[in-house]
Design a protein around this motif. Structure first.
Motif, PDB file in Angstrom:
ATOM      1  N   GLN A  65      51.212  43.373  20.451  1.00  0.00           N
ATOM      2  CA  GLN A  65      50.087  42.851  21.229  1.00  0.00           C
ATOM      3  C   GLN A  65      49.706  43.844  22.328  1.00  0.00           C
ATOM      4  N   GLU A  66      48.429  43.805  22.722  1.00  0.00           N
ATOM      5  CA  GLU A  66      47.972  44.662  23.812  1.00  0.00           C
ATOM      6  C   GLU A  66      48.230  43.949  25.135  1.00  0.00           C
ATOM      7  N   VAL A  67      48.809  44.678  26.060  1.00  0.00           N
ATOM      8  CA  VAL A  67      49.088  44.135  27.392  1.00  0.00           C
ATOM      9  C   VAL A  67      48.360  45.015  28.398  1.00  0.00           C
ATOM     10  N   THR A  68      47.558  44.375  29.257  1.00  0.00           N
ATOM     11  CA  THR A  68      46.821  45.122  30.274  1.00  0.00           C
ATOM     12  C   THR A  68      47.424  44.842  31.640  1.00  0.00           C
ATOM     13  N   PHE A  69      47.691  45.908  32.366  1.00  0.00           N
ATOM     14  CA  PHE A  69      48.142  45.785  33.745  1.00  0.00           C
ATOM     15  C   PHE A  69      46.888  45.805  34.627  1.00  0.00           C
ATOM     16  N   PRO A  70      46.511  44.674  35.195  1.00  0.00           N
ATOM     17  CA  PRO A  70      45.226  44.588  35.910  1.00  0.00           C
ATOM     18  C   PRO A  70      45.270  45.230  37.301  1.00  0.00           C
ATOM     19  N   ILE A  71      45.331  46.539  37.320  1.00  0.00           N
ATOM     20  CA  ILE A  71      45.386  47.273  38.578  1.00  0.00           C
ATOM     21  C   ILE A  71      44.087  47.130  39.349  1.00  0.00           C
ATOM     22  N   GLY A  72      42.999  46.879  38.648  1.00  0.00           N
ATOM     23  CA  GLY A  72      41.704  46.694  39.307  1.00  0.00           C
ATOM     24  C   GLY A  72      41.715  45.491  40.243  1.00  0.00           C
ATOM     25  N   GLU A  73      42.375  44.407  39.838  1.00  0.00           N
ATOM     26  CA  GLU A  73      42.461  43.222  40.690  1.00  0.00           C
ATOM     27  C   GLU A  73      43.251  43.524  41.951  1.00  0.00           C
ATOM     28  N   LEU A  74      44.310  44.303  41.811  1.00  0.00           N
ATOM     29  CA  LEU A  74      45.122  44.674  42.966  1.00  0.00           C
ATOM     30  C   LEU A  74      44.320  45.540  43.932  1.00  0.00           C
ATOM     31  N   ILE A  75      43.620  46.520  43.410  1.00  0.00           N
ATOM     32  CA  ILE A  75      42.809  47.388  44.256  1.00  0.00           C
ATOM     33  C   ILE A  75      41.699  46.587  44.927  1.00  0.00           C
ATOM     34  N   SER A  76      41.059  45.702  44.182  1.00  0.00           N
ATOM     35  CA  SER A  76      40.001  44.869  44.749  1.00  0.00           C
ATOM     36  C   SER A  76      40.530  43.963  45.850  1.00  0.00           C
ATOM     37  N   ALA A  77      41.685  43.356  45.628  1.00  0.00           N
ATOM     38  CA  ALA A  77      42.272  42.482  46.649  1.00  0.00           C
ATOM     39  C   ALA A  77      42.621  43.265  47.906  1.00  0.00           C
ATOM     40  N   PHE A  78      43.166  44.449  47.746  1.00  0.00           N
ATOM     41  CA  PHE A  78      43.522  45.285  48.893  1.00  0.00           C
ATOM     42  C   PHE A  78      42.270  45.669  49.680  1.00  0.00           C
ATOM     43  N   ILE A  79      41.250  46.104  48.980  1.00  0.00           N
ATOM     44  CA  ILE A  79      40.014  46.494  49.648  1.00  0.00           C
ATOM     45  C   ILE A  79      39.362  45.284  50.305  1.00  0.00           C
ATOM     46  N   SER A  80      39.444  44.125  49.662  1.00  0.00           N
ATOM     47  CA  SER A  80      38.908  42.897  50.262  1.00  0.00           C
ATOM     48  C   SER A  80      39.602  42.596  51.581  1.00  0.00           C
ATOM     49  N   PHE A  81      40.919  42.678  51.580  1.00  0.00           N
ATOM     50  CA  PHE A  81      41.681  42.408  52.796  1.00  0.00           C
ATOM     51  C   PHE A  81      41.288  43.370  53.905  1.00  0.00           C
ATOM     52  N   ILE A  82      41.205  44.653  53.593  1.00  0.00           N
ATOM     53  CA  ILE A  82      40.847  45.651  54.596  1.00  0.00           C
ATOM     54  C   ILE A  82      39.445  45.381  55.134  1.00  0.00           C
ATOM     55  N   ALA A  83      38.502  45.040  54.243  1.00  0.00           N
ATOM     56  CA  ALA A  83      37.131  44.774  54.680  1.00  0.00           C
ATOM     57  C   ALA A  83      37.077  43.570  55.616  1.00  0.00           C
ATOM     58  N   VAL A  84      37.761  42.500  55.266  1.00  0.00           N
ATOM     59  CA  VAL A  84      37.774  41.306  56.112  1.00  0.00           C
ATOM     60  C   VAL A  84      38.435  41.606  57.446  1.00  0.00           C
ATOM     61  N   ALA A  85      39.550  42.328  57.420  1.00  0.00           N
ATOM     62  CA  ALA A  85      40.252  42.646  58.655  1.00  0.00           C
ATOM     63  C   ALA A  85      39.380  43.493  59.585  1.00  0.00           C
ATOM     64  N   ILE A  86      38.645  44.441  59.041  1.00  0.00           N
ATOM     65  CA  ILE A  86      37.770  45.286  59.859  1.00  0.00           C
ATOM     66  C   ILE A  86      36.658  44.454  60.491  1.00  0.00           C
ATOM     67  N   VAL A  87      36.024  43.607  59.689  1.00  0.00           N
ATOM     68  CA  VAL A  87      34.941  42.776  60.208  1.00  0.00           C
ATOM     69  C   VAL A  87      35.458  41.840  61.293  1.00  0.00           C
ATOM     70  N   VAL A  88      36.559  41.160  61.035  1.00  0.00           N
ATOM     71  CA  VAL A  88      37.103  40.228  62.020  1.00  0.00           C
ATOM     72  C   VAL A  88      37.501  40.958  63.293  1.00  0.00           C
ATOM     73  N   TYR A  89      38.098  42.131  63.157  1.00  0.00           N
ATOM     74  CA  TYR A  89      38.518  42.885  64.335  1.00  0.00           C
ATOM     75  C   TYR A  89      37.322  43.241  65.212  1.00  0.00           C
ATOM     76  N   PHE A  90      36.265  43.804  64.600  1.00  0.00           N
ATOM     77  CA  PHE A  90      35.135  44.260  65.399  1.00  0.00           C
ATOM     78  C   PHE A  90      34.209  43.130  65.837  1.00  0.00           C
ATOM     79  N   VAL A  91      34.177  42.019  65.103  1.00  0.00           N
ATOM     80  CA  VAL A  91      33.292  40.916  65.469  1.00  0.00           C
ATOM     81  C   VAL A  91      33.963  39.940  66.431  1.00  0.00           C
ATOM     82  N   PHE A  92      35.272  39.725  66.290  1.00  0.00           N
ATOM     83  CA  PHE A  92      35.941  38.723  67.112  1.00  0.00           C
ATOM     84  C   PHE A  92      36.952  39.300  68.096  1.00  0.00           C
TER      85      PHE A  92
END
Length: 136
Positions: A65-92
């Motif tokens: 069977q083909e098994v995919t390691f979804p590294i894209g989800e990990l990268i997206s989640a990391f970038i999402s966290f960084i983006a939210v943290a930056i916005v919250v830091y500078f806005v609040f």
């Protein structure tokens, strides 16, 4: 009563809690939209997407069977966290810190008398005992 409410709101714990709620809730939809519309396609430029839309490496498993390691989800989640943290830091966080600095400048805190450390107390006791023994 209004003054008490103002003090309650401007305490650090309440602001920290508000920031956590904002990170967890308010920006989730916006960040997810940005990640799915911009970040995931950018990651897709470097990694091949499988049939389910997951971005990552595909490996053939032990049973064929083909098994995919979804590294894209990990990268997206990391970038999402960084983006939210930056916005919250500078806005609040930055504006609240500036507000607290202005309040502290208006109402300078009275310096509290610092108590001697344990070592300083022991030195004083030792010196007093030496003086007492020298007088005898």
């Amino acid at each position: 009563m209004i003054q008490g409410f103002k003090e309650f709101i401007t305490k650090g714990n309440v602001i920290d809690l508000a920031v956590a709620v904002v990170i967890g809730g308010a920006f989730t939809a916006i960040v997810n939209a940005v990640v799915s519309a911009i970040i995931t396609p950018l990651v897709g430029l470097f990694f091949q997407a499988d049939k389910a839309g997951n971005v990552g490496w595909t490996v053939i498993g032990l049973y064929g069977q083909e098994v995919t390691f979804p590294i894209g989800e990990l990268i997206s989640a990391f970038i999402s966290f960084i983006a939210v943290a930056i916005v919250v830091y500078f806005v609040f966080v930055v504006p609240m810190n500036k507000y607290k600095e202005r309040q502290a400048a208006k109402n300078p805190a009275v310096e509290e008398e610092t108590l001697p450390t344990e070592q300083e107390l022991l030195i004083e006791i030792r010196d007093a005992l030496r003086r007492h023994n020298a007088d005898d």
